[in-house]
Motif scaffolding. Structure first.
Motif: not given
Length: 1024
Positions: A719-729, A775-787
């Motif tokens: 999901d490109l939009e969700a990835v962009r919002r999360a600051g990930l590649d 359901q496994r967590p993914v760390a975000l660049p700015g801190g915190g995490s998402t699934q």
């Protein structure tokens, strides 16, 4: 003739040459490599390419299709068949028949096209394609070695690696395939929650390990008086050292790897598993180098097992031969050698009846001389000693004495009347020399075109006419030089006066008198008896046309090995498949008699078929190697039938079936049709309808297709939009998915002589639902995490387990065997074609491509007519040159339909089917059957030239030559009689060739003795 007379008088030259040829021939026989089948390159090339982790559809799209497209640029391709499965693409290319040098050029073209495509179009993750030419040496394993242990642990695995290396170093071994062997790995199984809690994602962990886990060769450093090599060690085979690696976190802190992951030694995900009677095992499939002696190679392997087993026993391991080709090779060679020995004794017996012991012994020595000469030529041309070579020797065994018999009978006739031995020899050669030369030449003319038979069958049988032709050429030297020299050396002693000699004279005189009376009777009523001969010929044609003679184009000698296929649902794991295969193995063992099987081995992840192995976690197969058959032991078919119902009806989720392997040229099943199309749903519907039609064919059994439903596929889209919002590649997200599933190999090292890979992956856990991974967590660049699930969209769909192509189109192959009491191959395929014509409108995007036995049948049958015509043309040319006549060669060729009549009558009496090899024998018979007519007509021509009337010339010539005709016919039949009727062991493959010649020659010779004189008298009586 003066030169020949001088050579006959030179007894030392003849005797020394005779002895040298025999000694060199015996040496060639002792040193020629032994194998069951002749060394043949099938013009098949296999291209295998791996794309780890890819589905069958991805392999088809990213690997198979580009490679197949590149092969369009390669010339002389007969067909291309491919299979795309999870992680692997296999492409089989069959080239047309061509000279070896042209084939090598085409293979080089193929390698170039494949390499160019691999470099330009295949994914980076794809492993370079492996191109392998398939021959009789590597197409079927020479030996299968089984290593068993108490458990599938590191002890078994490491011992298997050493054993594989040792086997590959044995002289004559080409390749060793280890089934059930797993490559070692260092595994870093990270904890997703622990990584996310430290703000670290798996891709960053993998990158850190990739950067550190390597040895760096820094170069050379000079100091005063010294030069040093500088090396930075980064790899380690010890999991404990790796666990202490310091992982740098995003906030700058460092923690040991063991706090984030479990580190240990393991092995790659198993692609195949092996077991026997519940014990873990590794099965080694050993193939040999071309022209390696099969018997000696297996002896070397057996010696290695004896040396290695005492060492392995200390570790609780055992190594033994599960199966090898020495037993079928020894049995096949033993059958042919036994029949050849019995044939030689029968030939000597026939010669003794007509000629006496001394001359019979000389004739028998002449046979040995001719065979040794042929073996000498075979060794010089690089041939091995195999069943086809021995068949050629058995076929030519009786014919080797034909020319000698005619010559020695003429000498014997003169010796009986008091002529000196040397004079008798020279006069006999003047009388029968040209007819003998013509008779041998016509026989060679019938066999030589068979060397041009195309296809695999032609390659398989090429050596037979070659052996026959070489043997006949050597026998001509023996008959024209060696034999007269021996007789002249013996002088009057060649004809010994005894009771048996007096009986022999009375016997041959009685034969001549009775035959002459019968011939005169026939000549008085020519129309009646010619009508009977014509009626027999027309009846033979009618019997074949009406189906009274059953057609079965291929009849093979079954090997003492068979397979039980255990096909599981496509979603099954390889461990589930092995467990189920083990259950079926116990049913197999329950139906085997004590000591009946050499080995019973269960495999999962691979299934061998007639043409190629197929791979997949849901494929299981049980290999049953039976002990050598004794007089009281059951045949392979009897063993299979004893367990068929229990295996096929066994409770469980698997579909069980049988596969029997036979000797001879490779061929698929009697019914084999490829259903081709682009839409899988339409393909499967058409295949299901055709399977119902095949089941209706009388005698059809083991009706199977190679369609595989495949596993369910969990498709993910970033999901490109969700990835962009999360600051990930987006690329990093796709990589995260791979690390959470199969993992990623980030480095490797060599340890204890073998490659060990470092794999980073999520800690294996038992999951109840497929979407648990999201359901496994993914760390975000700015801190915190998402699934992980918040970054992708998911879809559940079906994935094909195996995608097959036939000539660039998707295909499903439907196959079935035919019982012996059912319809024949041609009728079954015709019934299936007719059924398809009635339903093809329902499946407009589908077409059928019939193959199986009919591929090579059609190719060989299409060539047999022209080759038969070529043989007849050569025979006619030789006869026309001999008799200086246009008509008399046609008169002699009347024996050809008489021979066909004899073959048909023999098939009707014996109830044997008409096979491709029977037709082969019929063509070979054309050159043998004309010999009697040549001798008769030549003698009649000589008497007519001396002034006799046609009637008298015919009768006196027939009376004079009847004994020679009976002797040549008798010796040829005697040489083949044992093989035809199985006195020294039977062969379903080669017995029909011998039987067709025996039956055809027996009937045609009797008819020739009456039909040819009658026709000669009728057509030549107007000329004096």
């Amino acid at each position: 003739m003066n030169l020949l007379a001088a050579m006959i008088r030179n007894h030392p030259l003849a005797n020394i040459g005779f002895a040298v040829v025999i000694l060199l021939g015996m040496l060639a026989f002792a040193t020629m490599p032994r194998e069951q089948d002749p060394e043949i390159n099938f013009n098949w090339v296999n291209i295998s390419t791996a794309l780890p982790g890819a589905s069958a559809a991805d392999v088809e799209d990213r690997v198979t299709n580009p490679l197949e497209d590149s092969l369009r640029n390669v010339q002389d391709v007969r067909f291309i068949a491919s299979s795309s499965r999870e992680g692997v693409s296999n492409i089989l290319v069959r080239f047309r028949d061509m000279p070896e040098r042209v084939f090598d050029k085409r293979v080089n073209d193929l390698r170039r096209e494949v390499q160019n495509t691999a470099s330009a179009e295949l994914p980076e993750q794809a492993i370079d394609p492996v191109v392998l030419e398939i021959t009789t040496s590597n197409g079927f394993p020479t030996a299968m070695v089984l290593l068993t242990g108490q458990a599938g642990d590191e002890t078994l695995r490491y011992a298997a690696r050493e054993i594989q290396n040792d086997l590959e170093r044995i002289a004559g071994v080409d390749r060793v395939l280890a089934l059930g062997f797993h490559e070692p790995e260092l595994q870093v199984d990270f904890d997703p929650e622990a990584l996310a809690a430290h703000g670290l994602n798996p891709d960053l962990l993998a990158d850190q390990l990739r950067g550190w886990f390597r040895d760096v060769f820094a170069g050379k450093l000079k100091t005063e008086g010294h030069e040093w090599l500088v090396r930075v060690d980064g790899t380690t085979p010890e999991a404990g050292e790796l666990a202490r690696f310091s992982v740098r976190l995003p906030d700058g802190r460092s923690v040991p790897l063991e706090s984030l992951a479990r580190v240990g030694r393991g092995h790659e995900r198993p692609r195949e598993l092996a077991a026997t009677d519940g014990r873990a095992a590794v099965l080694f499939s050993v193939t040999k180098v071309s022209r390696t002696n099969t018997l000696e190679l297996v002896e070397r392997i057996d010696d290695y097992l004896e040396r290695r087993n005492p060492v392995l026993a200390v570790q609780g391991l055992e190594l033994r031969l599960a199966d090898d080709q020495t037993i079928p090779t020894r049995e096949a060679l033993g059958v042919m050698q036994s029949n050849a020995a019995i044939g030689l004794l029968l030939v000597m017996a026939v010669c003794w009846v007509f000629l006496g012991s001394r001359i019979a012994a000389m004739v028998a020595l002449g046979v040995v001389f001719s065979i040794c000469g042929a073996l000498l030529v075979l060794q010089a041309t690089g041939n091995t000693l195999n069943v086809s070579v021995l068949l050629g020797i058995v076929i030519v065994l009786g014919m080797l004495v034909d020319d000698a018999v005619v010559v020695v009978e003429a000498i014997y006739f003169r010796l009986q009347r008091g002529m000196p031995a040397l004079q008798a020899s020279l006069e006999s050669l003047r009388e029968v020399g040209l007819p003998v030369l013509a008779a041998v030449a016509t026989t060679m003319a019938a066999f030589l075109p068979l060397m041009l038979l195309p296809g695999i069958v032609g390659k398989f049988m090429f050596v037979i006419p070659f052996v026959v032709s070489v043997g006949l050429a050597v026998s001509l030297i023996e008959a024209m030089w060696m034999l007269p020299a021996h007789v002249s050396a013996l002088g009057p002693r060649a004809l010994r006066t005894s009771r048996s000699q007096a009986w022999r004279a009375r016997f041959t005189h009685r034969v001549r008198v009775l035959y002459t009376r019968a011939l005169i009777h026939v000549m008085r009523q020519p129309r009646r008896y010619l009508g009977i001969a014509l009626a027999l010929f027309l009846g033979a044609l009618a019997a074949v046309a009406a189906g009274a003679v059953r057609m079965q184009f291929f009849a093979f000698d079954p090997l003492r090995i068979f397979y039980v296929n255990v096909d599981m649902p496509a979603s099954s794991s390889i461990e589930q498949t092995l467990a189920r295969t083990g259950e079926v193995e116990q049913i197999v063992r329950a139906h085997l008699e004590p000591e009946e099987a050499r080995s019973v081995v269960s495999l999962a992840g691979i299934k061998f078929t007639e043409m190629e192995p197929v791979y997949g976690d849901h494929y299981g197969q049980i290999t049953v190697s039976l002990a050598p058959a004794g007089d009281e032991d059951r045949s392979v078919d009897e063993v299979i039938e004893s367990m068929r119902r229990a295996i096929e009806d066994a409770p469980g989720i698997s579909r069980n079936s049988f596969l029997r392997i036979s000797g001879g040229p490779p061929a698929s099943k009697a019914i084999s049709v490829k259903v081709r199309g682009n839409d899988f749903d339409e393909l499967r519907a058409a295949t299901a309808a055709l399977k119902r039609e095949v089941a209706k064919i009388p005698g059809s059994r083991d009706v199977v297709d190679n369609d595989t439903a495949g596993r369910p596929e969990y498709g993910l889209e970033v999901d490109l939009e969700a990835v962009r919002r999360a600051g990930l590649d987006p690329g990093a997200v796709a990589r995260l998915v791979r690390l959470h599933v199969d993992g990623e190999v980030v480095a490797e090292l060599r340890h204890r002589g073998e490659k060990t890979e470092l794999r980073v992956r999520a800690r294996p856990e038992a999951t109840q639902r497929i979407d648990d991974v999201l359901q496994r967590p993914v760390a975000l660049p700015g801190g915190g995490s998402t699934q992980l699930g918040a970054l992708v969209r998911s879809e559940v769909r079906d994935s094909p387990g195996l995608v097959r192509h036939w000539n660039w189109r998707r295909a499903i192959t439907l196959e079935a065997d035919l019982a012996e009491d059912g319809v024949d191959t041609v009728t079954a395929n015709r019934m299936l074609r007719e059924a398809w014509e009635g339903m093809r409108a329902d499946y407009p995007g589908v077409d059928l491509d019939f193959s199986g036995e009919l591929d090579d049948i059609n190719e060989s049958l299409a060539a047999m007519g022209p080759l038969f015509g070529l043989g007849l043309g050569l025979i006619y040319l030789i006869l026309a040159a001999q008799f200086r006549s246009y008509f008399q060669p046609l008169l002699i060729l009347v024996t050809v339909p008489l021979a066909f009549t004899g073959v048909t009558i023999g098939l009707l009496i014996s109830r044997n089917p008409m096979s491709l090899y029977t037709l082969y024998g019929v063509i070979a018979l054309t050159g043998i059957a004309v010999n009697a007519a040549i001798v008769l007509i030549d003698a009649a021509n000589q008497r007519r030239a001396a002034g006799m009337r046609t009637l008298h010339a015919t009768i006196y010539a027939a009376r004079r030559r009847v004994v020679a005709v009976l002797m040549t016919t008798g010796t040829t039949i005697a040489g083949l009689f044992s093989l035809a009727f199985g006195l020294g062991g039977s062969s379903l493959l080669w017995g029909p060739v011998a039987a067709s010649i025996v039956w055809g020659l027996a009937f045609s010779s009797v008819l020739t003795l009456f039909v040819v004189p009658v026709l000669y008298r009728q057509f030549m009586k107007q000329r004096r």
